[in-house]
Design a protein around this motif. Structure first.
Motif, PDB file in Angstrom:
ATOM      1  N   THR A 192       0.832  -1.209   0.000  1.00 31.27           N
ATOM      2  CA  THR A 192       0.000   0.000   0.000  1.00 31.27           C
ATOM      3  C   THR A 192       0.863   1.253   0.000  1.00 31.27           C
ATOM      4  O   THR A 192       0.601   2.215  -0.739  1.00 31.27           O
ATOM      5  CB  THR A 192      -0.940   0.009   1.215  1.00 31.27           C
ATOM      6  N   LEU A 193       1.903   1.239   0.813  1.00 32.43           N
ATOM      7  CA  LEU A 193       2.820   2.379   0.876  1.00 32.43           C
ATOM      8  C   LEU A 193       3.466   2.638  -0.486  1.00 32.43           C
ATOM      9  O   LEU A 193       3.531   3.780  -0.956  1.00 32.43           O
ATOM     10  CB  LEU A 193       3.902   2.106   1.922  1.00 32.43           C
ATOM     11  N   LEU A 195       2.466   1.640  -3.524  1.00 27.70           N
ATOM     12  CA  LEU A 195       1.494   2.068  -4.523  1.00 27.70           C
ATOM     13  C   LEU A 195       1.183   3.554  -4.374  1.00 27.70           C
ATOM     14  O   LEU A 195       1.108   4.302  -5.360  1.00 27.70           O
ATOM     15  CB  LEU A 195       0.216   1.239  -4.399  1.00 27.70           C
ATOM     16  N   ARG A 196       0.999   4.002  -3.131  1.00 24.40           N
ATOM     17  CA  ARG A 196       0.726   5.418  -2.896  1.00 24.40           C
ATOM     18  C   ARG A 196       1.920   6.286  -3.281  1.00 24.40           C
ATOM     19  O   ARG A 196       1.763   7.394  -3.811  1.00 24.40           O
ATOM     20  CB  ARG A 196       0.384   5.638  -1.429  1.00 24.40           C
ATOM     21  N   ALA A 197       3.112   5.772  -3.035  1.00 21.41           N
ATOM     22  CA  ALA A 197       4.322   6.553  -3.305  1.00 21.41           C
ATOM     23  C   ALA A 197       4.461   6.896  -4.788  1.00 21.41           C
ATOM     24  O   ALA A 197       4.924   7.985  -5.137  1.00 21.41           O
ATOM     25  CB  ALA A 197       5.553   5.787  -2.826  1.00 21.41           C
ATOM     26  N   GLY A 199       1.860   6.828  -6.910  1.00 21.00           N
ATOM     27  CA  GLY A 199       0.591   7.304  -7.423  1.00 21.00           C
ATOM     28  C   GLY A 199      -0.170   6.273  -8.214  1.00 21.00           C
ATOM     29  O   GLY A 199      -0.956   6.622  -9.123  1.00 21.00           O
ATOM     30  N   PRO A 202      -5.343   1.383  -7.049  1.00 18.96           N
ATOM     31  CA  PRO A 202      -5.410   0.084  -6.378  1.00 18.96           C
ATOM     32  C   PRO A 202      -5.361  -1.044  -7.402  1.00 18.96           C
ATOM     33  O   PRO A 202      -5.853  -0.904  -8.517  1.00 18.96           O
ATOM     34  CB  PRO A 202      -6.764   0.116  -5.659  1.00 18.96           C
TER      35      PRO A 202
END
Length: 208
Positions: A192-193, A195-197, A199, A202
């Protein structure tokens, strides 16, 4: 007259070398580099101690060859999973999950690959190993930026950040003195970290 090896003697030499490499991989998985002494290697491979030096000039050269083999196998498995993904989100998830789950299934070997203090010869192999992951992650991010799936960013910098985050986050769970935990929440948190980093949207879990 110079000695010339025959096919039979060459086959025997290669078999002995593979036996030593196999013994070193087993010892690495059991106790890290400290467990892979020349005496232990010879005993596990069922060869004379002196014969080890017929194949490797030093323990460090042997361990570097083992590192190269094991790390190459791991990188190939992660690359295969990434290439099977569709789109940057799935590919980033595949990279992180497959890397992490495989590491957590063999914690002692993974610790040796990632963090255990090593001889400079082995450290050079470790740097090569890391560059391979960086290049793989960079290609995924660059492709995602090119298609518009990921926001504009420096793919090389993002790749280094992702691989660094995965490696650092796994050190606690992999440490020989750390507590073993359920890998699922650990891997999902790291994924999750990452993927967010970058951009990424999901993506469905790749699974262990």
């Amino acid at each position: 007259m110079a000695y010339r090896s025959t096919p039979r003697t060459e086959a025997t030499r290669l078999a002995h070398r593979e036996r030593l490499l196999g013994a070193a991989r087993e010892l690495l998985a059991e106790g890290g580099y400290a467990a892979a002494s020349i005496a232990a290697l010879a005993d596990r491979a069922q060869v004379a101690t002196g014969s080890v030096y017929n194949h490797f000039s030093s323990k460090q050269e042997l361990l570097a060859a083992v590192f190269r083999h094991v790390a190459g196998h791991e990188l190939a498995a992660v690359r295969e999973a990434v290439e099977a993904g569709s789109g940057a989100g799935q590919q980033v998830r595949a990279l992180v999950e497959v890397f992490s789950y495989r590491a957590l299934r063999t914690p002692r070997t993974a610790w040796a690959l990632l963090a255990e203090p090593v001889d400079p010869l082995v450290e050079q192999e470790r740097l090569t190993y890391r560059r391979g992951y960086h290049a793989l992650a960079e290609s995924v991010v660059a492709a995602g930026v090119a298609t518009g799936e990921l926001p504009d960013q420096n793919p090389r910098l993002s790749a280094a950040a992702v691989i660094g985050a995965v490696s650092e986050a796994l050190l606690g769970p992999l440490s020989p003195v750390g507590e073993r935990t359920d890998p699922g929440p650990v891997v999902e948190g790291i994924t999750t970290l990452c993927l967010r980093a970058v951009g990424a949207p999901p993506a469905d879990p790749a699974g262990p």
